[in-house]
Every structure is written in structure tokens, then in C-alpha cells.
Scaffold this motif. Structure first.
Motif, PDB file in Angstrom:
ATOM      1  N   THR A 302       0.824  -1.220   0.000  1.00  0.00           N
ATOM      2  CA  THR A 302       0.000   0.000   0.000  1.00  0.00           C
ATOM      3  C   THR A 302       0.853   1.262   0.000  1.00  0.00           C
ATOM      4  O   THR A 302       0.527   2.259  -0.662  1.00  0.00           O
ATOM      5  CB  THR A 302      -0.917  -0.001   1.243  1.00  0.00           C
ATOM      6  OG1 THR A 302      -1.797  -1.122   1.159  1.00  0.00           O
ATOM      7  CG2 THR A 302      -1.726   1.285   1.336  1.00  0.00           C
ATOM      8  N   LEU A 303       1.972   1.222   0.722  1.00  0.00           N
ATOM      9  CA  LEU A 303       2.796   2.412   0.912  1.00  0.00           C
ATOM     10  C   LEU A 303       4.101   2.351   0.117  1.00  0.00           C
ATOM     11  O   LEU A 303       5.064   3.042   0.430  1.00  0.00           O
ATOM     12  CB  LEU A 303       3.103   2.587   2.403  1.00  0.00           C
ATOM     13  CG  LEU A 303       1.872   2.767   3.301  1.00  0.00           C
ATOM     14  CD1 LEU A 303       2.252   2.666   4.771  1.00  0.00           C
ATOM     15  CD2 LEU A 303       1.194   4.104   3.002  1.00  0.00           C
ATOM     16  N   ALA A 304       4.093   1.538  -0.938  1.00  0.00           N
ATOM     17  CA  ALA A 304       5.318   1.358  -1.731  1.00  0.00           C
ATOM     18  C   ALA A 304       5.817   2.676  -2.330  1.00  0.00           C
ATOM     19  O   ALA A 304       7.028   2.886  -2.466  1.00  0.00           O
ATOM     20  CB  ALA A 304       5.081   0.332  -2.840  1.00  0.00           C
ATOM     21  N   ASN A 305       4.919   3.564  -2.660  1.00  0.00           N
ATOM     22  CA  ASN A 305       5.315   4.831  -3.298  1.00  0.00           C
ATOM     23  C   ASN A 305       4.963   6.053  -2.450  1.00  0.00           C
ATOM     24  O   ASN A 305       4.837   7.165  -2.974  1.00  0.00           O
ATOM     25  CB  ASN A 305       4.633   4.940  -4.672  1.00  0.00           C
ATOM     26  CG  ASN A 305       5.025   3.802  -5.596  1.00  0.00           C
ATOM     27  OD1 ASN A 305       6.205   3.503  -5.763  1.00  0.00           O
ATOM     28  ND2 ASN A 305       4.031   3.146  -6.192  1.00  0.00           N
ATOM     29  N   THR A 306       4.813   5.831  -1.157  1.00  0.00           N
ATOM     30  CA  THR A 306       4.416   6.944  -0.281  1.00  0.00           C
ATOM     31  C   THR A 306       5.488   8.031  -0.228  1.00  0.00           C
ATOM     32  O   THR A 306       6.687   7.760  -0.372  1.00  0.00           O
ATOM     33  CB  THR A 306       4.113   6.435   1.141  1.00  0.00           C
ATOM     34  OG1 THR A 306       3.557   7.499   1.890  1.00  0.00           O
ATOM     35  CG2 THR A 306       5.374   5.934   1.831  1.00  0.00           C
ATOM     36  N   GLU A 307       5.039   9.252   0.002  1.00  0.00           N
ATOM     37  CA  GLU A 307       5.968  10.369   0.168  1.00  0.00           C
ATOM     38  C   GLU A 307       6.187  10.694   1.648  1.00  0.00           C
ATOM     39  O   GLU A 307       6.978  11.589   1.971  1.00  0.00           O
ATOM     40  CB  GLU A 307       5.425  11.605  -0.564  1.00  0.00           C
ATOM     41  CG  GLU A 307       5.406  11.453  -2.079  1.00  0.00           C
ATOM     42  CD  GLU A 307       6.798  11.148  -2.651  1.00  0.00           C
ATOM     43  OE1 GLU A 307       7.776  11.800  -2.207  1.00  0.00           O
ATOM     44  OE2 GLU A 307       6.907  10.229  -3.492  1.00  0.00           O
ATOM     45  N   PHE A 308       5.489  10.005   2.530  1.00  0.00           N
ATOM     46  CA  PHE A 308       5.660  10.242   3.959  1.00  0.00           C
ATOM     47  C   PHE A 308       6.993   9.616   4.389  1.00  0.00           C
ATOM     48  O   PHE A 308       7.166   8.393   4.351  1.00  0.00           O
ATOM     49  CB  PHE A 308       4.490   9.640   4.740  1.00  0.00           C
ATOM     50  CG  PHE A 308       4.560   9.852   6.229  1.00  0.00           C
ATOM     51  CD1 PHE A 308       5.057  11.034   6.775  1.00  0.00           C
ATOM     52  CD2 PHE A 308       4.119   8.850   7.094  1.00  0.00           C
ATOM     53  CE1 PHE A 308       5.108  11.218   8.150  1.00  0.00           C
ATOM     54  CE2 PHE A 308       4.167   9.036   8.469  1.00  0.00           C
ATOM     55  CZ  PHE A 308       4.670  10.224   8.991  1.00  0.00           C
ATOM     56  N   ALA A 309       7.944  10.441   4.781  1.00  0.00           N
ATOM     57  CA  ALA A 309       9.327  10.007   5.004  1.00  0.00           C
ATOM     58  C   ALA A 309       9.441   8.876   6.021  1.00  0.00           C
ATOM     59  O   ALA A 309      10.248   7.949   5.843  1.00  0.00           O
ATOM     60  CB  ALA A 309      10.175  11.202   5.446  1.00  0.00           C
ATOM     61  N   VAL A 310       8.654   8.933   7.107  1.00  0.00           N
ATOM     62  CA  VAL A 310       8.754   7.915   8.148  1.00  0.00           C
ATOM     63  C   VAL A 310       8.455   6.526   7.585  1.00  0.00           C
ATOM     64  O   VAL A 310       9.133   5.544   7.918  1.00  0.00           O
ATOM     65  CB  VAL A 310       7.792   8.231   9.312  1.00  0.00           C
ATOM     66  CG1 VAL A 310       7.761   7.089  10.329  1.00  0.00           C
ATOM     67  CG2 VAL A 310       8.194   9.526   9.990  1.00  0.00           C
ATOM     68  N   PHE A 311       7.456   6.457   6.693  1.00  0.00           N
ATOM     69  CA  PHE A 311       7.103   5.179   6.089  1.00  0.00           C
ATOM     70  C   PHE A 311       7.987   4.863   4.888  1.00  0.00           C
ATOM     71  O   PHE A 311       8.359   3.715   4.652  1.00  0.00           O
ATOM     72  CB  PHE A 311       5.637   5.186   5.657  1.00  0.00           C
ATOM     73  CG  PHE A 311       4.658   5.233   6.805  1.00  0.00           C
ATOM     74  CD1 PHE A 311       5.062   4.989   8.110  1.00  0.00           C
ATOM     75  CD2 PHE A 311       3.319   5.526   6.581  1.00  0.00           C
ATOM     76  CE1 PHE A 311       4.165   5.027   9.161  1.00  0.00           C
ATOM     77  CE2 PHE A 311       2.408   5.562   7.636  1.00  0.00           C
ATOM     78  CZ  PHE A 311       2.832   5.319   8.931  1.00  0.00           C
ATOM     79  N   LYS A 312       8.352   5.870   4.141  1.00  0.00           N
ATOM     80  CA  LYS A 312       9.147   5.688   2.926  1.00  0.00           C
ATOM     81  C   LYS A 312      10.513   5.091   3.235  1.00  0.00           C
ATOM     82  O   LYS A 312      11.032   4.256   2.472  1.00  0.00           O
ATOM     83  CB  LYS A 312       9.306   7.039   2.216  1.00  0.00           C
ATOM     84  CG  LYS A 312      10.043   6.952   0.882  1.00  0.00           C
ATOM     85  CD  LYS A 312      10.067   8.327   0.217  1.00  0.00           C
ATOM     86  CE  LYS A 312      10.736   8.244  -1.164  1.00  0.00           C
ATOM     87  NZ  LYS A 312      10.736   9.552  -1.847  1.00  0.00           N
ATOM     88  N   ASN A 313      11.113   5.529   4.341  1.00  0.00           N
ATOM     89  CA  ASN A 313      12.464   5.091   4.688  1.00  0.00           C
ATOM     90  C   ASN A 313      12.487   3.821   5.543  1.00  0.00           C
ATOM     91  O   ASN A 313      13.562   3.366   5.933  1.00  0.00           O
ATOM     92  CB  ASN A 313      13.198   6.213   5.435  1.00  0.00           C
ATOM     93  CG  ASN A 313      13.351   7.459   4.578  1.00  0.00           C
ATOM     94  OD1 ASN A 313      13.514   7.360   3.360  1.00  0.00           O
ATOM     95  ND2 ASN A 313      13.286   8.623   5.202  1.00  0.00           N
ATOM     96  N   ALA A 314      11.328   3.285   5.840  1.00  0.00           N
ATOM     97  CA  ALA A 314      11.259   2.086   6.693  1.00  0.00           C
ATOM     98  C   ALA A 314      11.310   0.823   5.831  1.00  0.00           C
ATOM     99  O   ALA A 314      10.763   0.783   4.728  1.00  0.00           O
ATOM    100  CB  ALA A 314       9.974   2.099   7.512  1.00  0.00           C
ATOM    101  N   LYS A 315      11.974  -0.222   6.353  1.00  0.00           N
ATOM    102  CA  LYS A 315      12.028  -1.498   5.653  1.00  0.00           C
ATOM    103  C   LYS A 315      10.699  -2.253   5.750  1.00  0.00           C
ATOM    104  O   LYS A 315      10.401  -3.106   4.910  1.00  0.00           O
ATOM    105  CB  LYS A 315      13.153  -2.360   6.216  1.00  0.00           C
ATOM    106  CG  LYS A 315      14.542  -1.818   5.915  1.00  0.00           C
ATOM    107  CD  LYS A 315      15.618  -2.778   6.398  1.00  0.00           C
ATOM    108  CE  LYS A 315      16.998  -2.261   6.036  1.00  0.00           C
ATOM    109  NZ  LYS A 315      18.074  -3.172   6.503  1.00  0.00           N
ATOM    110  N   LYS A 316       9.929  -1.938   6.777  1.00  0.00           N
ATOM    111  CA  LYS A 316       8.648  -2.614   6.969  1.00  0.00           C
ATOM    112  C   LYS A 316       7.668  -1.648   7.621  1.00  0.00           C
ATOM    113  O   LYS A 316       8.021  -0.907   8.543  1.00  0.00           O
ATOM    114  CB  LYS A 316       8.827  -3.848   7.869  1.00  0.00           C
ATOM    115  CG  LYS A 316       7.553  -4.576   8.251  1.00  0.00           C
ATOM    116  CD  LYS A 316       6.858  -5.192   7.039  1.00  0.00           C
ATOM    117  CE  LYS A 316       7.700  -6.275   6.380  1.00  0.00           C
ATOM    118  NZ  LYS A 316       6.966  -6.878   5.218  1.00  0.00           N
ATOM    119  N   VAL A 317       6.415  -1.634   7.130  1.00  0.00           N
ATOM    120  CA  VAL A 317       5.346  -0.848   7.740  1.00  0.00           C
ATOM    121  C   VAL A 317       4.150  -1.773   7.958  1.00  0.00           C
ATOM    122  O   VAL A 317       3.696  -2.452   7.038  1.00  0.00           O
ATOM    123  CB  VAL A 317       4.913   0.351   6.864  1.00  0.00           C
ATOM    124  CG1 VAL A 317       3.822   1.146   7.594  1.00  0.00           C
ATOM    125  CG2 VAL A 317       6.098   1.243   6.531  1.00  0.00           C
TER     126      VAL A 317
END
Length: 587
Positions: A302-317
């Protein structure tokens, strides 16, 4: 002949002798009423001056005096019966009584509604055991052990006792060491479990072994783990090559204990088998509590292309949806955030579903499509909160697994009248040891790797090693690990190879496990077994939250026997006999 308090009710008109403690004393205009307590319950005793020669002594009776009373049992008058007592319809009219021993005022309260602190109760545990609840607990524990023994005997298991003075064994915890007087400089170890002995019994031709075994581990105590010593139902079977054979036989015992012994409801008739990997990914724990849902939802896609940095830079959400949590106050959310931080999270992001919309400091960083998919995947509805975990996969699972448990406690989702069981299977044979930065055994080397020696020979890289599964399994009850077992590594070739993969040579293996390896060379049968933590199971079945409440004489939360003052100093003469000298820097 002495009669139990609760056995008197059918003996109207008979002369009886009862012995026990003064539970309470009431003086009603020259007539003294005593609630006499023994291990079976309470009985009202009436002491009248015209019936008892030593009536003056009765006036000096106080709580917890030990007394003997002989008298005639009669029915209580109309309006004087006590429906809250088994013996509430009768009373004993004393003809004579004797003070067996006086009692000083007790240093602790025996009142269930006003109990003393745990440390004080443990210091005077012999008095705390007089509480009716503790009396009932010990009676139930005896019945519980008898229930287990009957089952094991019906299944044709043979009870065999194994040594207490043993050798050190890699069971995953610190040993308690016992210095040898006759072999100076050498040590016995109290067994963490009878692991090696029960495997040697299989070599010795015992087909089905069991034991109510004392085990000793120097582990930090907690609410579900005793310090020092505990008991387990230890068992092993010969000529077993598949863990399912053990699981399917022994789960019947636990189901029977839940239904027939404890009278509780099983959440599922069939006990699910959950792989270790699924348990960690779906529940964030290898001991998931299945009495409630709130599973972990993977949002990587779902968040593969997110711009939210906290999720974008995480290996797993991942996320969990907490039903009805929108009513939480800010301070309550802050408290949960602190818990998440202690588990390694940077914070605890969330979306609140309220008044048909989504409110959150992070909502503006997520697209409408992302928000819609999060809502769909988590099943969030108005009144819910979705909490997120972002970072390394292991950390995310650990954080959300802890939060899942905390939210369940907060919303009272853990029904003590229900029992959810599952088997967690396919544990990793090897794991990466973060502290030593190397691959090591996941639990112990006694488990059989799935695929045998071929799987070990093909493991060239750390990734290959970490992919190997052990034929190992745990049973989980309401979020507590209550059993661990495996198909055993009975083949010397496999044992040598399992250590060789980690860089150990044959000499090391033979030094550590010489007796077992030697035995395995003489036609050792394939075998498998497990062990059940008896106190932990009993704690769940009786609805206790603290394991120390189901043991007669436990250590304190600090690992100290406050009653017997141990551990303690020893006479220097004893140290000299053992050729030991203390060299302790207390700073």
C-alpha cells in the motif's frame, strides 16, 4: 475421632470432636460463638458457661488460637442459618474444649479483601497458607497433578526419576552450579531439564517416559516465571520421527484439563498449527494470545510509493486497528507511545476514525488512495484507531506485538473463562545472535533439522543457515508458552554436522555431549518429546495473574526466599571443605 468441619452436616445429634483455628470470636451476653476453621472450611461453635467447665478460658480465646472442641451437633434456629457456609445450617454446642496452642497477633492479614504486601506474605508464608484461597489452591494443585498422572498412565507412559545432581547442559538459561567436595575444582549442575537423561532413556529401551520433574534455572523472575525451581511434565517417546505424533497425543491432555478439570471454554475445538514465521508476522509474537483478533496488517504494498518520510524510509510498515479506541484521551495515547518506545519504536503514529472522517497529524502526508487502502486492509470503522509500526521487520513485529497485548489488557479482551490454544511450529534451527554478531543455535542442538544432514550440508551462507527449520514446536495457552518440544537429533552424523556449520569441530562436540554421542552410536531409536510448564498451566486454569500464587513456597520477585532467608552466607568451614575461596568485589 477428629471430624472435618465440613463433614459435620450429616451428623446431627452426634457427639463430635473438631480441631482447628479460631477464625473469629463473638461474645453475646455470656455465650461465646467461635467460627472454627480447619482445612475443610468453617463451623460455628457455641460455648455456654453451663455446659463447659473451663468457660473462663474461652473468654480469653483470640483469633488463630489452635483449639480442640468436643460437643453435640445441632441444627441452628430459624433465622440464624448462614447460607454462605456449607455448614451454615448447623452448629456444635461445646461440652469441653482445649487450647492446643495460643497465638500472638498475626503479622499479616488473612483477609482476602485486605491482603498484606506480597513480600510480607512470603516472609510469613506459613501463615499466608492459612487463607482459604491458598488452601483451595493447594488442594486443586494436588488434584491437577493426579489428573495428569492418570492420563499419562492411561497412555502407557512409564514414570522414571532422573538425577538432580547432573552436568551442565545448554538449555538456554544459567545453571545453578554445585561444587564437588570429592572432586575438587569440579561442579555438578542442577538440571535445567532432564533433557539428556530422557534421551538416554530412549536409547535404554524405555518406550514412553514421563516425569513430574523438578527443574532449576537461574533466570530473572516475572509474573509468569518462578525463580530458581519449578516443575514440568517431562515426556519422551521412542520410534517417533514426526512432531505431529507427539502434538496430537499430548494436546488431548491439555484439552481435557481445560474442559474437565478447570471447567473452562475452549475457543476452538481444533488446535491450530501456526508456523513461527506466521506467528511473528501476524501476531508479533511467538506466543500469540488467540482469544482476540487485532492482527498485524502488512502495508508495504500500500505504501510502496508513499511520500511520507517515516514510512518511505522504513524497511517494513505494519498496522493494527483497535476497535473503539477513538475515545482514548491524549494522555492515554501518550502512555501507549512510551510503551512502544521501550520496545524500540521511534514513536507511535496513528489515524483516528471519527465523525465519518480521519483525524491525525500524519493524515496530511498520506494520499487519498493510501488512506483508502489502509482503511480497507485494516477494516477500520468510525470510532477506531489504526496504529502503525515502521522500521526493521523484527522491531516492527515486536513493537506491534507488544501493543496488541497492551490494548487487549486495556479493553479487557482477555476472557479468563476462555482458553485459546495453538501449536507454534517450524522454528528456525539457527538464529542470528545480535550480541555476538554471528549465527548460533536457535534453541539447542538437540532438535532435528528438517531435511536432516542434507539440509545442513547445503547451507553455505548465513542466509542458507537461517532458512533451515527445526522439527521443534511450542504449545501456547492464552499468550503463555506452556510447552516446548521437538523431534530429537539422535544421529551422531547430524549432530557433528550441526555444530560444524557453526565452526565447531568434533572434539568440541564430544567434550560437550560425549555421553549422548557415545550412546547414539548403539542403535539409538528416533525419538521425540516435549515438556509442559506445570505452574504456568495451573496459573491460567485457575485464573491467576501471578505464578507465585499457585506455589506453596515461592521465591520473591527478587529471587529471595524471605521466609527461610536464602540465599545466605555459609560457614567458612564448608567453603574450605569444597576448596573454595570467595573473592567478591561488592563495589
Amino acid at each position: 475421632m477428629r471430624t472435618k468441619a465440613t463433614q459435620t452436616i450429616s451428623k446431627l445429634g452426634e457427639t463430635l470432636t473438631v480441631k482447628g483455628w479460631v477464625n473469629s470470636r463473638r461474645d453475646h451476653g455470656g455465650v461465646i460463638f467461635i467460627d472454627l476453621r480447619d482445612y475443610s472450611g468453617l463451623l460455628q461453635v457455641v460455648i455456654q458457661p453451663e455446659n463447659v467447665a473451663n468457660f473462663e478460658a474461652a473468654e480469653h480465646l483470640r483469633d488463630e488460637y489452635a483449639i480442640s472442641v468436643t460437643g453435640i451437633l445441632r441444627a441452628r434456629g430459624e433465622g440464624l442459618k448462614n447460607p454462605n457456609l456449607v455448614t451454615g445450617d448447623v452448629e456444635l454446642v461445646a461440652e469441653r474444649f482445649e487450647i492446643l496452642n495460643a497465638s500472638q497477633p498475626l503479622p499479616i492479614s488473612l483477609n482476602e479483601a485486605n491482603k498484606s504486601s506480597e513480600d510480607l506474605r512470603l516472609k510469613y508464608r506459613y501463615l499466608d497458607l492459612r487463607r482459604p484461597k491458598m488452601q483451595e489452591t493447594l488442594k486443586q494443585r494436588a488434584k491437577y497433578l493426579s489428573f495428569i498422572r492418570r492420563f499419562m498412565e492411561d497412555q502407557e507412559f512409564l514414570e522414571v526419576q532422573t538425577p538432580i545432581l547432573a552436568n551442565s547442559s545448554p538449555e538456554g538459561a544459567r545453571d545453578f552450579l554445585i561444587p564437588s567436595r570429592l572432586q575438587a575444582g569440579k561442579f555438578y549442575a542442577l538440571p535445567q531439564a532432564p533433557q539428556q537423561f530422557k534421551q538416554l532413556l530412549m536409547v535404554g529401551g524405555i518406550d514412553k517416559y514421563y516425569q513430574i520433574a523438578p527443574c532449576f534455572r537461574d533466570e530473572d523472575p516475572r509474573a509468569d516465571r518462578l525463580y530458581g525451581d519449578f516443575y514440568q511434565l517431562d515426556l519422551e517417546r521412542a520410534f517417533v520421527e514426526d512432531g505431529e505424533e507427539i502434538r496430537s497425543e499430548m494436546e488431548v491432555l491439555i484439552q481435557n484439563l481445560v474442559k474437565d478439570f478447570a471447567g473452562k471454554e475452549l475457543v476452538t475445538t481444533e488446535i491450530p498449527r501456526i508456523s513461527y514465521e506466521d506467528a511473528m508476522n501476524i501476531y508479533g509474537s511467538d506466543k500469540p494470545d488467540l482469544r482476540f483478533g487485532m492482527t498485524l496488517i502488512d502495508l508495504d504494498e500500500t505504501l510502496a510509493n508513499t511520500e511520507f518520510a517515516v514510512f518511505k524510509n522504513a524497511k517494513k510498515v505494519k498496522a493494527i486497528a483497535v476497535k473503539g479506541a477513538a475515545s482514548m484521551t491524549r494522555s492515554q495515547i501518550d502512555n501507549f507511545t512510551e510503551i512502544a518506545k521501550k520496545e524500540g519504536a521511534g514513536g507511535l503514529a496513528y489515524l483516528t476514525y471519527v465523525d465519518g472522517g480521519i483525524k491525525s497529524p500524519i493524515a496530511k502526508f498520506l494520499s487519498e488512495t493510501e488512506l483508502a487502502e489502509i482503511t480497507e486492509k485494516t477494516g477500520a470503522e468510525d470510532g477506531d484507531i489504526v496504529f502503525f509500526g515502521a522500521g526493521k521487520p523484527a522491531v516492527v513485529n515486536r513493537v506491534l506485538g507488544r501493543m496488541r497485548n497492551e490494548f487487549a489488557d486495556f479493553y479487557d479482551l482477555k476472557d479468563k473463562n476462555k482458553v485459546a490454544l495453538c501449536w507454534v511450529v517450524d522454528f528456525p534451527f539457527y538464529e542470528f545472535d545480535e550480541s555476538n554478531r554471528k549465527v548460533d543455535f536457535g534453541h539447542n542442538p538437540f532438535s532435528m533439522p528438517k531435511g536432516g544432514v542434507k539440509a545442513l550440508e547445503s547451507a553455505k551462507t548465513d542466509a542458507d543457515k537461517l532458512a533451515i527449520k527445526a522439527d521443534q514446536f511450542d504449545m501456547v495457552m492464552n499468550g503463555y508458552e506452556i510447552s516446548s518440544g521437538a523431534v530429537r537429533n539422535y544421529n551422531p552424523e547430524v549432530m557433528y554436522k550441526a555444530f560444524e556449520v557453526l565452526g565447531y569441530d568434533k572434539f568440541f562436540v564430544e567434550q560437550k555431549f560425549g555421553a549422548m554421542l557415545e550412546a547414539f552410536k548403539f542403535g539409538a531409536p528416533p525419538h521425540a518429546g516435549c515438556a509442559f510448564g506445570l505452574e504456568r498451566i495451573f496459573m491460567v486454569l485457575t485464573g491467576e495473574d501471578n505464578i507465585r500464587e499457585v506455589v506453596a513456597f515461592p521465591k520473591s520477585a527478587a529471587g529471595v526466599d524471605l521466609m527461610m532467608d536464602s540465599p545466605s552466607d555459609v560457614d567458612p568451614k564448608q567453603l574450605n571443605e569444597l576448596k573454595l575461596q570467595l573473592d567478591i568485589d561488592f563495589e
